[in-house]
Design a protein around this motif. Structure first.
Motif, PDB file in Angstrom:
ATOM      1  N   THR A  39       0.811  -1.230   0.000  1.00 12.76           N
ATOM      2  CA  THR A  39       0.000   0.000   0.000  1.00 12.76           C
ATOM      3  C   THR A  39       0.839   1.273   0.000  1.00 12.76           C
ATOM      4  OG1 THR A  39      -0.133  -0.191   2.408  1.00 12.76           O
ATOM      5  CG2 THR A  39      -1.985  -1.069   1.133  1.00 12.76           C
ATOM      6  N   ALA A  40       2.148   1.146   0.197  1.00 10.39           N
ATOM      7  CA  ALA A  40       3.016   2.319   0.237  1.00 10.39           C
ATOM      8  C   ALA A  40       3.171   2.940  -1.152  1.00 10.39           C
ATOM      9  CB  ALA A  40       4.395   1.929   0.775  1.00 10.39           C
ATOM     10  N   VAL A  41       3.527   4.228  -1.173  1.00  7.57           N
ATOM     11  CA  VAL A  41       3.954   4.887  -2.399  1.00  7.57           C
ATOM     12  C   VAL A  41       5.466   4.669  -2.489  1.00  7.57           C
ATOM     13  CG1 VAL A  41       4.238   7.097  -3.581  1.00  7.57           C
ATOM     14  CG2 VAL A  41       2.142   6.641  -2.265  1.00  7.57           C
ATOM     15  N   HIS A  42       5.918   4.034  -3.571  1.00  9.76           N
ATOM     16  CA  HIS A  42       7.345   3.784  -3.769  1.00  9.76           C
ATOM     17  C   HIS A  42       7.882   4.762  -4.805  1.00  9.76           C
ATOM     18  CE1 HIS A  42       7.256  -0.139  -1.632  1.00  9.76           C
ATOM     19  NE2 HIS A  42       6.029  -0.178  -2.106  1.00  9.76           N
ATOM     20  N   VAL A  43       9.097   5.280  -4.577  1.00 10.78           N
ATOM     21  CA  VAL A  43       9.758   6.114  -5.577  1.00 10.78           C
ATOM     22  C   VAL A  43      11.072   5.443  -5.965  1.00 10.78           C
ATOM     23  CG1 VAL A  43       8.685   8.280  -4.846  1.00 10.78           C
ATOM     24  CG2 VAL A  43      10.864   7.589  -3.853  1.00 10.78           C
ATOM     25  N   LEU A  44      11.497   5.736  -7.196  1.00 11.45           N
ATOM     26  CA  LEU A  44      12.668   5.095  -7.774  1.00 11.45           C
ATOM     27  C   LEU A  44      13.513   6.148  -8.467  1.00 11.45           C
ATOM     28  CD1 LEU A  44      13.956   2.294  -8.527  1.00 11.45           C
ATOM     29  CD2 LEU A  44      12.509   2.331 -10.560  1.00 11.45           C
ATOM     30  N   ALA A  45      14.828   6.073  -8.286  1.00 12.00           N
ATOM     31  CA  ALA A  45      15.755   6.911  -9.046  1.00 12.00           C
ATOM     32  C   ALA A  45      16.408   6.024 -10.091  1.00 12.00           C
ATOM     33  CB  ALA A  45      16.818   7.514  -8.131  1.00 12.00           C
ATOM     34  N   GLY A  94      18.374   4.043  -6.750  1.00  8.39           N
ATOM     35  CA  GLY A  94      17.925   4.167  -5.372  1.00  8.39           C
ATOM     36  C   GLY A  94      16.418   4.117  -5.287  1.00  8.39           C
ATOM     37  N   THR A  95      15.929   4.024  -4.052  1.00  5.61           N
ATOM     38  CA  THR A  95      14.502   3.911  -3.809  1.00  5.61           C
ATOM     39  C   THR A  95      14.158   4.448  -2.428  1.00  5.61           C
ATOM     40  OG1 THR A  95      12.617   2.396  -3.875  1.00  5.61           O
ATOM     41  CG2 THR A  95      14.633   1.568  -2.848  1.00  5.61           C
ATOM     42  N   GLY A  96      12.887   4.634  -2.215  1.00  2.00           N
ATOM     43  CA  GLY A  96      12.348   4.995  -0.906  1.00  2.00           C
ATOM     44  C   GLY A  96      10.852   4.768  -0.955  1.00  2.00           C
ATOM     45  N   ARG A  97      10.211   4.784   0.216  1.00  2.00           N
ATOM     46  CA  ARG A  97       8.760   4.601   0.225  1.00  2.00           C
ATOM     47  C   ARG A  97       8.122   5.551   1.229  1.00  2.00           C
ATOM     48  NH1 ARG A  97       7.404  -1.181   3.317  1.00  2.00           N
ATOM     49  NH2 ARG A  97       7.726  -0.362   5.406  1.00  2.00           N
ATOM     50  N   LEU A  98       6.842   5.808   0.982  1.00  2.00           N
ATOM     51  CA  LEU A  98       6.037   6.667   1.839  1.00  2.00           C
ATOM     52  C   LEU A  98       4.831   5.884   2.320  1.00  2.00           C
ATOM     53  CD1 LEU A  98       5.319   9.564   2.933  1.00  2.00           C
ATOM     54  CD2 LEU A  98       3.988   9.832   0.820  1.00  2.00           C
ATOM     55  N   LEU A  99       4.716   5.762   3.633  1.00  2.00           N
ATOM     56  CA  LEU A  99       3.510   5.194   4.229  1.00  2.00           C
ATOM     57  C   LEU A  99       2.588   6.354   4.561  1.00  2.00           C
ATOM     58  CD1 LEU A  99       4.968   2.578   6.763  1.00  2.00           C
ATOM     59  CD2 LEU A  99       4.458   2.288   4.334  1.00  2.00           C
ATOM     60  N   GLY A 118       2.936  11.647   7.039  1.00  2.00           N
ATOM     61  CA  GLY A 118       3.365  10.436   6.352  1.00  2.00           C
ATOM     62  C   GLY A 118       4.658   9.936   6.948  1.00  2.00           C
ATOM     63  N   SER A 119       5.036   8.723   6.600  1.00  2.00           N
ATOM     64  CA  SER A 119       6.254   8.117   7.121  1.00  2.00           C
ATOM     65  C   SER A 119       7.165   7.709   5.966  1.00  2.00           C
ATOM     66  CB  SER A 119       5.908   6.895   7.975  1.00  2.00           C
ATOM     67  OG  SER A 119       7.082   6.261   8.445  1.00  2.00           O
ATOM     68  N   LEU A 120       8.306   8.378   5.853  1.00  2.00           N
ATOM     69  CA  LEU A 120       9.320   8.062   4.850  1.00  2.00           C
ATOM     70  C   LEU A 120      10.157   6.913   5.380  1.00  2.00           C
ATOM     71  CD1 LEU A 120      11.679  10.701   3.203  1.00  2.00           C
ATOM     72  CD2 LEU A 120      12.536   8.541   4.018  1.00  2.00           C
ATOM     73  N   GLY A 121      10.413   5.946   4.534  1.00  2.00           N
ATOM     74  CA  GLY A 121      11.238   4.824   4.980  1.00  2.00           C
ATOM     75  C   GLY A 121      11.868   4.085   3.824  1.00  2.00           C
TER      76      GLY A 121
END
Length: 161
Positions: free
Chosen positions: A48-54, A63-68, A84-87
């Motif tokens: 369910t998280a929003v994932h971002v990708l470089a 690289g990557t990161g996600r937002l809850l 929100g929670s960045l992780g």
């Protein structure tokens, strides 16, 4: 080797191959380099998280990161639905020092604004506190262990879109 960093861009990971690239970066960095057990690295929030990708111009993942957000973030943010929670922020070893991590944090903040959030929290490994402080995050609360490594909670207010 040239001193100019290779061009890269960030995007929301929507397609399955983008999501798999996010998981592969996390596996290399967290499981491979930091010895985080795989069963701790991947969790139900990934669905369910929003994932971002470089990615580089030729599509290689850097690289990557996600937002809850919403109920998924509540356990990490004190229950405030506007936070929100960045992780799971991870940058491949060869791409470190090129600004990829900062670009991913900003991409996650942009996604948070799109969702109407007012702030972003994160749990930073203590060695990364300076990185997040330079991006406007402020540490709060005591140090705590996560996956066997010391962390601190941090927060940055963002303006809604």
């Amino acid at each position: 080797m040239t001193s100019a960093p290779s061009p890269y861009s960030t995007r929301r990971a929507v397609e399955e191959n983008d999501r798999q690239a996010c998981f592969q970066v996390r596996k290399e960095v967290f499981v491979g380099e930091q010895n985080v057990p795989e069963e701790l690295e991947y969790d139900a929030h990934d669905a369910t998280a929003v994932h971002v990708l470089a990615v580089t111009a030729d599509g290689a993942a850097l690289g990557t990161g996600r937002l809850l957000h919403g109920a998924d973030a509540a356990g990490k943010t004190g229950g405030d639905p506007a936070v929100g929670s960045l992780g799971r922020l991870a940058v491949n070893r060869e791409a470190r020092g090129l600004g990829v991590g900062a670009a991913l944090v900003r991409a996650i903040e942009d996604e948070a604004r799109t969702l109407g959030l007012a702030a972003v929290d994160l749990h930073a490994q203590t060695h990364a506190l300076g990185f997040y402080e330079r991006l406007g995050y402020v540490a709060y609360g005591p140090e705590f262990p996560d996956a066997g490594m010391p962390h601190r909670a941090m927060r940055r207010e963002i303006r809604p879109a």
